[in-house]
Design an enzyme around this catalytic site. Structure first.
Site, short mmCIF file in Angstrom:
data_model
loop_
_atom_site.label_atom_id
_atom_site.label_comp_id
_atom_site.label_asym_id
_atom_site.label_seq_id
_atom_site.Cartn_x
_atom_site.Cartn_y
_atom_site.Cartn_z
N GLU A 48 -3.67 1.30 9.20
CA GLU A 48 -2.58 1.01 10.13
C GLU A 48 -2.71 1.88 11.37
O GLU A 48 -2.98 3.08 11.29
CB GLU A 48 -1.23 1.27 9.46
CG GLU A 48 -0.03 0.90 10.32
CD GLU A 48 1.28 0.96 9.54
OE1 GLU A 48 2.26 1.51 10.08
OE2 GLU A 48 1.32 0.45 8.39
N ASP B 280 -1.11 -0.80 -1.70
CA ASP B 280 -0.42 -0.87 -0.42
C ASP B 280 0.09 0.50 0.04
O ASP B 280 0.62 1.27 -0.77
CB ASP B 280 0.76 -1.84 -0.57
CG ASP B 280 1.39 -2.21 0.76
OD1 ASP B 280 0.67 -2.21 1.78
OD2 ASP B 280 2.60 -2.52 0.77
N HIS B 281 -0.08 0.80 1.32
CA HIS B 281 0.42 2.04 1.92
C HIS B 281 0.00 3.29 1.16
O HIS B 281 0.80 4.18 0.89
CB HIS B 281 1.94 2.00 2.06
CG HIS B 281 2.42 1.15 3.18
ND1 HIS B 281 2.26 1.50 4.51
CD2 HIS B 281 3.05 -0.05 3.18
CE1 HIS B 281 2.76 0.54 5.28
NE2 HIS B 281 3.24 -0.41 4.50
N SER C 199 9.68 -9.34 5.65
CA SER C 199 10.98 -9.81 5.15
C SER C 199 12.02 -9.77 6.26
O SER C 199 12.13 -8.79 6.99
CB SER C 199 11.45 -8.93 3.98
OG SER C 199 10.61 -9.10 2.86
N GLY D 224 11.95 -3.18 4.91
CA GLY D 224 13.33 -3.24 4.44
C GLY D 224 14.16 -4.26 5.20
O GLY D 224 13.64 -5.10 5.92
#
Length: 323
Positions: A134, A82-83, A212, A182
């Site tokens: 992205e 991821d990322h 989230s 976050g």
């Protein structure tokens, strides 16, 4: 069940109009909780290691554990990096057996983002590995409570989406429509109209980062308008901490964490470690006969908290019984 690529899992999700959850892994407890939830609910799942989390784990060791857990699972599992921002780390992930990688050059110019993404696609596709990229930028940081980022400053431009996808040949596109990584310091307002228009312009699955903290209604609308993969980390981290709090019958705000690990305000992913250290210190001062909480109890509590949170998300995402 064999390892799956991101393309395989998301193509099925697109057709079925549901989303597959991606859950970050930092340790064995998180890994067991996530896989356990997927098996109990018969849901496909994406387990991921984020490049930002590499300081907390040994890259090779955790990779081997993730690959083995995926192979041993009886539901479809994608192992995703991821990322990824470092070319070297993305190539390492492919070498370790990850079936999907993300190249995140979203803070670069459009042309540089395309160039770096194409570089990874050229390598990954030869080896049968899926690639996510992205466009626009989802700010904040994984597990952090510091989110002063203004998401509207970096929304994905509809007119750029098709051009980017056509130029790079990626398998999934992460879009910026109002989420952040976050904990949210504000009520998120997602641009569903923008999402709908982006989906109409491209022919690949779309990804929502910063999941989230969103409401169930936000998730369901996002899926309706084209999201096939949703990333979750902070909610799992908070669930683990809450489970430990309940076990210890205490509140975290009674624990003075100032200065721990050289931080003024500890990141959420480190909070479990801080609490465990505090608890172990207190246990040492107790008489052995009076001990009521053991370290294995804490491990089990965190794992169960993570599992329940993952199951909750899978139900909202609509992936239950889709394995």
């Amino acid at each position: 069940m064999a390892l799956y690529t991101l393309r395989e899992v998301l193509e099925k999700a697109e057709k079925g109009k549901y989303s597959v959850g991606m859950f970050n892994v930092l340790n064995v407890e998180m890994l067991r909780g996530i896989i356990g939830a997927a098996e109990e609910l018969r849901s496909p799942v994406i387990i991921a290691l984020a490049e930002v989390h590499l300081p907390f784990v040994d890259f090779e060791d955790i990779s081997h554990l993730m690959i083995k857990a995926a192979k041993d699972a009886d539901v479809p599992v994608v192992v995703h990096f991821d990322h990824g921002q470092s070319f070297e780390n993305i190539v390492k992930a492919i070498h370790y057996g990850f079936t999907s990688v993300m190249i995140d050059a979203s803070m670069e110019s459009f042309d540089e983002n395309v160039r770096r993404t194409k570089e990874i696609v050229k390598i990954a596709k030869v080896l049968g590995v899926s690639v996510e990229a992205e466009l626009g930028h989802v700010g904040g940081s994984e597990g952090s409570s510091e989110t002063t980022f203004a998401p509207e400053d970096y929304y994905t431009k509809v007119e750029d989406a098709k051009k980017f996808v056509d130029s790079t040949n990626i398998d999934a596109l992460a879009v910026a429509i109002g989420t952040v990584h976050g904990e949210y310091k504000f009520t998120p307002k997602l641009d569903f109209k923008r999402l709908e228009e982006i989906k109409k312009s491209v022919n690949i699955p779309l990804v929502l980062h910063g999941g989230s903290g969103l409401s169930d209604d936000d998730f369901k609308k996002a899926i309706k308008y084209g999201i096939s993969k949703i990333n979750i980390f902070t909610d799992m981290s908070l669930a683990a901490v809450n489970s430990i709090e309940e076990l210890l019958e205490c509140k975290c705000n009674k624990i003075n964490c100032e200065g721990c690990f050289g931080l003024n305000k500890p990141d959420k992913e480190k909070l479990i470690e801080i609490i465990v250290k505090k608890v172990v210190q207190e246990i040492k001062e107790m008489d052995k006969k009076e001990r009521k909480v053991t370290y294995p109890d804490i491990i089990q509590a965190s794992m169960e908290g993570i599992k329940e949170e993952v199951k909750k998300k899978m139900r909202v995402f609509g992936s239950v019984n889709k394995a």
